[in-house]
Motif scaffolding. Structure first.
Motif, PDB file in Angstrom:
ATOM      1  N   GLU A   1       0.804  -1.194  -0.084  1.00 30.00           N
ATOM      2  CA  GLU A   1       0.014   0.174   0.070  1.00 30.00           C
ATOM      3  C   GLU A   1       1.031   1.467  -0.006  1.00 30.00           C
ATOM      4  O   GLU A   1       0.499   2.195  -0.679  1.00 30.00           O
ATOM      5  N   GLU A   2       1.964   1.182   0.737  1.00 28.31           N
ATOM      6  CA  GLU A   2       2.793   2.215   0.623  1.00 28.31           C
ATOM      7  C   GLU A   2       3.668   2.693  -0.607  1.00 28.31           C
ATOM      8  O   GLU A   2       4.088   3.942  -0.895  1.00 28.31           O
ATOM      9  N   SER A   3       3.614   1.440  -1.178  1.00 29.49           N
ATOM     10  CA  SER A   3       4.584   1.748  -2.628  1.00 29.49           C
ATOM     11  C   SER A   3       3.451   2.072  -3.628  1.00 29.49           C
ATOM     12  O   SER A   3       3.869   2.496  -4.939  1.00 29.49           O
ATOM     13  N   ALA A   4       2.029   2.180  -3.729  1.00 27.52           N
ATOM     14  CA  ALA A   4       1.127   2.340  -4.451  1.00 27.52           C
ATOM     15  C   ALA A   4       0.951   3.744  -4.523  1.00 27.52           C
ATOM     16  O   ALA A   4      -0.115   4.318  -4.287  1.00 27.52           O
ATOM     17  N   ILE A   5       1.848   4.760  -5.035  1.00 26.01           N
ATOM     18  CA  ILE A   5       1.842   5.902  -5.098  1.00 26.01           C
ATOM     19  C   ILE A   5       2.234   6.259  -6.750  1.00 26.01           C
ATOM     20  O   ILE A   5       2.933   5.727  -7.114  1.00 26.01           O
ATOM     21  N   PRO A   6       1.634   7.656  -6.913  1.00 29.92           N
ATOM     22  CA  PRO A   6       2.019   8.013  -8.374  1.00 29.92           C
ATOM     23  C   PRO A   6       3.309   8.551  -8.591  1.00 29.92           C
ATOM     24  O   PRO A   6       3.412   9.699  -9.163  1.00 29.92           O
TER      25      PRO A   6
END
Length: 506
Positions: free
Chosen positions: A87-92
């Motif tokens: 979840e922490e890596s799911a960034i744009p």
């Protein structure tokens, strides 16, 4: 050049399936806890195909999936779900925790670092030249007169191998260590490969030369697709080495249309930035050599530049301060399209680190390799043969496109100098592969290259041999040469973007 390059093996196949599935999951969005299913999709069935255990195969693929999402490897001695940190890596935006190059310990074969080994080709000859030339008395014989090397006494000089009339003595080296021009790979207490990150320059040659697929770099594919899904306007800038990398059906004139199918807004060729880099380095050379410094080295390859600064810090001031083609192209695109993001698509692992530097982060938002982009195309089921919309990339000159091949940068700068100052003669020397680059700098330090322009490339063959390429090196070189010949303008001095250069360097 390594025999592994350009061979489509099971290691290659698994790498590409991982990128495809990570890209597909990112495009689909939703609940990323389903990452737990991916190892079973990539390694189906109940029987091992590649190793002794299917559970080991899936465990290794699980770690490759994490690296492909930019996540760290999980500690082997602690429980952690595959989805830990997703979840922490799911960034744009760029997501990166060092190190870039990683060894999956339980995938490593614990190969011997270096040894000379007597094969069954030994004929037990009477002369025994191997024993006669051994300076340490490391060779003895079994009851049949066959040679035996005592590895404790052997100093790895290779004299026995050179005199064997049957070529029965072979030299074995750990492939990853052999490919590392920095001597950054050694064994841990269990004989497993270990990287000394103080020496590593992230060229990625170890990962493409490991026949067990135990080494991988981190990818930004997951975060890039998050940006596309979020409606961000993203410009794809494509390195000159792209020609032919995605297969025969992806001709250069289809590249724009194909990348727009992935969600990119604009497409530009980095050959434009290569032209601007050429002009900047030509001016640097004319101003500084020999008036202020004995020679000048090119700046465009990050592995080469970092290696030079690590091993030859006193020569660091002689490396050109010119911005790289990637950064110049990104800056140009951001001037033309304010507020849009830029992804560099190229052959190189080290560019991921270059783009993460504090001074460059705002220029280049993401870096993907050709191999990672191929995963995106597969995830979107893009059939290159069915693309009918074509648009020729016309912006870069032949000189800029030639940056992809060893010797191309020096040739472009020399050619530009001939236009700027026709009276100036420029001598050049180029080296590809960090071993050869080191030798070149040693000679330069000894004064052998005073007055020269030095070109260094971290990968043997130039950018077309980078860790993220898909084609055999010789074939890739031929493709780029053909594409270079098709450029309308030949010299970097003909670039229509020369007027922009002062603004980009502010």
């Amino acid at each position: 050049m390594s025999g592994l390059r350009g061979i489509y093996s099971s290691v290659t196949d698994i790498r590409r399936r991982v990128f495809t599935e990570v890209a597909r999951m990112a495009y689909e969005g939703g609940d990323y806890s389903r990452i737990e299913e991916l190892p079973y999709k990539i390694i189906p069935g109940d029987r091992a195909s590649y190793r002794g255990s299917i559970f080991l195969e899936r465990a290794i693929v699980s770690e490759r999936i994490r690296l492909a999402m930019g996540l760290n490897l999980r500690p082997v001695d602690q429980h952690a779900p595959l989805s830990s940190g997703v979840e922490e890596s799911a960034i744009p935006e760029k997501y990166y925790e060092p190190p870039l190059i990683n060894i999956i310990k339980f995938a490593c074969n614990a190969c011997p670092e270096k040894r000379y080994h007597v094969t069954d080709g030994c004929q037990g000859c009477l002369a025994h030249p191997c024993k006669e030339v051994c300076p340490k008395g490391a060779i003895s014989f079994d009851s049949h007169g066959h040679s035996i090397i005592d590895q404790e006494k052997c100093i790895k000089c290779g004299r026995c191998q050179s005199v064997c009339p049957y070529n029965a003595i072979i030299k074995q080296e750990r492939p990853c260590a052999k490919a590392c021009g920095m001597g950054a790979i050694h064994s841990d207490e269990n004989g497993v490969a270990q990287i000394d990150y103080n020496k590593c320059v992230s060229c990625g040659m170890c990962l493409v030369n490991c026949p067990f697929g135990a080494i991988s770099d981190k990818s930004q594919i997951f975060q890039l697709i998050q940006a596309l899904n979020a409606g961000e306007k993203v410009i794809a800038i494509v390195a000159p080495a792209f020609v032919g990398q995605l297969g025969p059906d992806m001709t250069p004139d289809k590249m724009k249309a194909a990348l727009k199918m992935l969600g990119f807004r604009h497409v530009a060729e980095v050959a434009v930035g290569a032209d601007l880099c050429t002009l900047d380095e030509a001016k640097d050379f004319l101003e500084n050599v020999p008036a202020k410094q004995p020679f000048m080295a090119t700046s465009c390859c990050p592995s080469w530049a970092v290696m030079a600064k690590k091993l030859f810090p006193d020569l660091a001031p002689y490396i050109s301060m010119a911005l790289t083609p990637m950064v110049l192209t990104a800056r140009l695109c951001k001037r033309q399209h304010p507020g849009e993001k830029v992804v560099f698509i190229g052959p190189c692992s080290a560019k991921k680190l270059e783009a993460s530097r504090r001074t460059i982060r705002s220029d280049v938002d993401f870096v993907l390799t050709f191999e990672e982009v191929m995963g995106m195309f597969r995830a979107k089921n893009v059939d290159f043969s069915k693309i009918t919309e074509t648009a020729v990339l016309r912006e870069g000159t032949a000189a800029g496109r030639g940056f992809a091949i060893g010797g191309g940068v020096a040739a472009a700068v020399k050619e530009a100098i001939s236009h700027i100052d026709p009276t100036r003669e420029v001598k050049t020397v180029s080296a590809q592969g960090l071993d050869e680059c080191r030798k070149m700098l040693m000679l330069a330090k000894a004064g052998k290259y005073d007055g020269y322009l030095l070109e260094g490339m971290g990968c043997p063959g130039g950018c077309v041999a980078g860790a993220g390429t898909l084609q055999p090196i010789e074939k890739a070189i031929a493709n780029v040469r053909t594409y270079t010949a098709q450029a309308t303008e030949k010299s970097a001095t003909e670039s229509k973007y020369e007027i922009e250069l002062p603004l980009l360097l502010e």
